[in-house]
Design an enzyme around this catalytic site. Structure first.
Site, PDB file in Angstrom:
ATOM      1  N   GLY A 136       0.709  -0.883  -0.091  1.00 12.44           N
ATOM      2  CA  GLY A 136       0.244  -0.016  -0.191  1.00 12.44           C
ATOM      3  C   GLY A 136       1.159   1.263  -0.004  1.00 12.44           C
ATOM      4  N   ALA A 137       0.301   2.454  -1.014  1.00 16.22           N
ATOM      5  CA  ALA A 137       1.391   3.039  -1.175  1.00 16.22           C
ATOM      6  C   ALA A 137       1.931   3.948   0.064  1.00 16.22           C
ATOM      7  CB  ALA A 137       0.671   4.393  -1.551  1.00 16.22           C
TER       8      ALA A 137
ATOM      9  N   GLN B 125      -8.785  -8.699  -2.383  1.00 12.53           N
ATOM     10  CA  GLN B 125      -8.668  -7.773  -1.071  1.00 12.53           C
ATOM     11  C   GLN B 125      -9.777  -7.093  -0.466  1.00 12.53           C
ATOM     12  OE1 GLN B 125      -7.951  -7.441  -3.850  1.00 12.53           O
ATOM     13  NE2 GLN B 125      -5.721  -6.717  -4.538  1.00 12.53           N
TER      14      GLN B 125
ATOM     15  N   ASP C  46      -4.786   3.823  -7.957  1.00 11.18           N
ATOM     16  CA  ASP C  46      -4.112   4.014  -7.600  1.00 11.18           C
ATOM     17  C   ASP C  46      -2.866   4.941  -8.101  1.00 11.18           C
ATOM     18  OD1 ASP C  46      -5.355   0.932  -7.069  1.00 11.18           O
ATOM     19  OD2 ASP C  46      -3.075   1.220  -7.102  1.00 11.18           O
TER      20      ASP C  46
ATOM     21  N   ASN D 200      -7.801   2.380 -11.260  1.00 12.35           N
ATOM     22  CA  ASN D 200      -7.962   1.774  -9.325  1.00 12.35           C
ATOM     23  C   ASN D 200      -7.848   0.433  -9.898  1.00 12.35           C
ATOM     24  OD1 ASN D 200      -8.107   2.243  -6.588  1.00 12.35           O
ATOM     25  ND2 ASN D 200     -10.140   1.619  -6.918  1.00 12.35           N
ATOM     26  N   LYS D 201      -7.998  -0.288  -9.169  1.00 13.78           N
ATOM     27  CA  LYS D 201      -8.033  -2.237  -9.231  1.00 13.78           C
ATOM     28  C   LYS D 201      -9.475  -1.703 -10.150  1.00 13.78           C
ATOM     29  CE  LYS D 201      -6.592  -4.112  -7.131  1.00 13.78           C
ATOM     30  NZ  LYS D 201      -4.538  -4.190  -7.104  1.00 13.78           N
TER      31      LYS D 201
END
Lengths: 349, 349
Positions: free
Chosen positions: A52-53, A190, A231, A241-242
């Site tokens: 995670g960032a 997730q 993201d 994003n995902k």
């Protein structure tokens, strides 16, 4: 945030020791690891024990600070540049990592105590930014709201609070009655694993749904808003994003459900004018074809989900056009994204 | 259709013996079972060794025919009505079952040979209807088409050919270059398991995708059309099908991709004026929270996919409004579904 009623950050440093939640074991086991040397911390980054960032940024800052402490201890300043290269090679595509290492490195040239202080400040800023995202996002949530989220944009990806889930934590702690629909988020689950675990530990009512169920719930009037993380965000607001985020945004638009992105400003990449400039990673087909988890005895097993003769195609992310996004919740306010590339902050701090 | 290069139907009857493909073992094991008595055939229906509207219909017809043969053999005509009740109680919501049992029962009152003949004719008609669906659907498929499908609407659900996949089989056999994107179709993975298996056995190029990837592929110009089956179609064309079908139809409409339903006319339920009249089944949360499949040694394992503290909500079907459907491919032609409840056949046989 809380685990078993006790407050934790995902990563922290006390004296010369770095501590972190071992994320590869979640949600089936909760374990705190400690790292005494920068090399151990690099290993935690490399093996994605921390991901995670925001969490990666903070942990790499701590690793750099440890290197300064070790250089001082062994009276070997050559160790510092060597460590920097090692840390930067653990997750070479993580922008927060380079930012944190640079800040801590600069401070460390003054003293190792300054390096430690700067690393703490990088971690604190990450948590504080997420807390502010929670405040802005919470202003959108009304009592009784049922909120859908995709993937994990909770505190596990940051030092604390998270992004998409931060407003939910605040709303719940203020006593608002909220309910969360958690997309399981295939292929890596997730949502079903990390987001569900976070919400459970905070005591927020929620249920997991198959990704397929989202639009049907929206059409049935069961979803009041949707929030996801990001993201990378292009200059015009297009958001990577995902995988699946784009499909949910399409459904939300068609069915009149507000669709928000929550992300710190550091997620914006102004080198990308639009979403077309954001590269999309394809990941291994194994993620789609197999699944891992504990059997009834708690032993981890890997099983084949799919027909043995067939392969899979696995794009890991997608890009949601700015025009489908009701707003981007940042630590500085909520930004309206528009198709023509103009962004306007609709709520100032 | 073919398995290992050899032609099979899903269910068939030779002399007094009923044969069927044991679907609970697929795609990990292919096994033909035989049933010597109607009671064994009932057991196959009850335990879903055979599933899918058309296959259930044909198998229940064969069961009824077996009952007439057994009544004659034992000179006990009381067995017939008893058997009818038993057969009808195996899958009480399957409309095809009652239709087939009624037809075979009427014929059997003349002679047990007539019962067998009628059962064969019910099965043949199912296969023939699906073959015709293939012809109409194939007229929509151009050389080079990449087609997305959801869930399993292949021949395993019928006696042969299937519905959504029938046009694909015909297009491929005619030498058209086609490629199929198979939605894995969580939570029960019928796409990844059954559809992928069918396509593999027929040698049709395909790949499995996470359900989340559909809209992203459409937006990237990788999908030329989408075809799914149907569980029930209301009088106005609103279509109930596996959960996620509606979300795909929304994405297809937003991205300009033609979206077709393929189903025999028997799928229409004119007692339902619109989709609102179709009841939607909720299934066990276990389907979302757990998965089963073979481990690396081929032993079947059940694993936990989701965080242990959380539950799931599992609507099994959704309803796609007629307005999102480009057409309904039937054995009599392709029907245009419209929101105002008027249906028009655009292609006559």
């Amino acid at each position: 945030m809380r685990v078993g009623g006790k407050h934790y950050r995902t990563v922290w440093m006390e004296d010369h020791v770095v501590y972190f939640i071992e994320q590869n074991l979640l949600p089936f086991e909760f374990r705190i690891q400690q790292s005494l040397h920068y090399r151990q911390t690099c290993e935690a980054l490399r093996t994605m024990q921390v991901r995670g960032a925001g969490a990666i940024g903070a942990l790499s800052g701590f690793a750099m600070a440890q290197a300064f402490l070790e250089a001082k201890e062994h009276n070997d300043s050559s160790l510092i540049e060597k460590a920097r290269v090692e840390i930067e090679s653990t997750r070479p595509t993580a922008r927060n990592l380079f930012y944190a290492v640079e800040k801590v490195h600069s401070a460390g040239l003054v003293s190792s105590a300054m390096a430690v202080g700067e690393a703490q400040s990088v971690a604190n800023k990450d948590a504080e930014d997420c807390r502010k995202i929670g405040e802005y996002g919470n202003s959108l949530i009304r009592d009784g709201f049922r909120i859908e989220t995709h993937c994990n944009a909770g505190w596990l990806a940051f030092v604390d609070y998270g992004t998409a889930l931060s407003p939910l934590y605040l709303a719940h702690s203020e006593g608002k009655d909220i309910f969360v629909f958690v997309d399981e988020t295939r292929p890596r689950s997730q949502g079903a694993r990390l987001t569900a675990w976070e919400l459970h530990e905070e005591g927020i009512p929620h249920t997991i749904i198959a990704d397929n169920a989202g639009a049907w719930l929206m059409a049935g009037g069961k979803v009041d808003m949707m929030i996801t993380g990001a993201d990378r965000i292009a200059a015009n607001g297009d958001t990577a994003n995902k995988i699946g985020t784009f499909e949910k945004a399409l459904a939300a638009r068609a069915l009149g459900i507000p669709f928000y992105i929550a992300a710190p400003l550091s997620t914006f990449d102004l080198n990308c004018k639009t979403g077309k400039d954001i590269p999309i990673e394809e990941r291994s087909q194994e993620e789609v074809l197999y699944a891992e988890g504990p059997d009834e005895n708690g032993d981890m097993r890997k099983i084949r989900l799919a027909s043995p003769g067939s392969g899979a195609f696995n794009p890991a992310f997608d890009v949601t056009p700015a025009g489908l996004i009701s707003g981007i919740i940042t630590e500085k306010g909520i930004i309206s994204a528009t198709r023509d590339g103009v962004m306007s902050v609709t709520r100032e701090p």
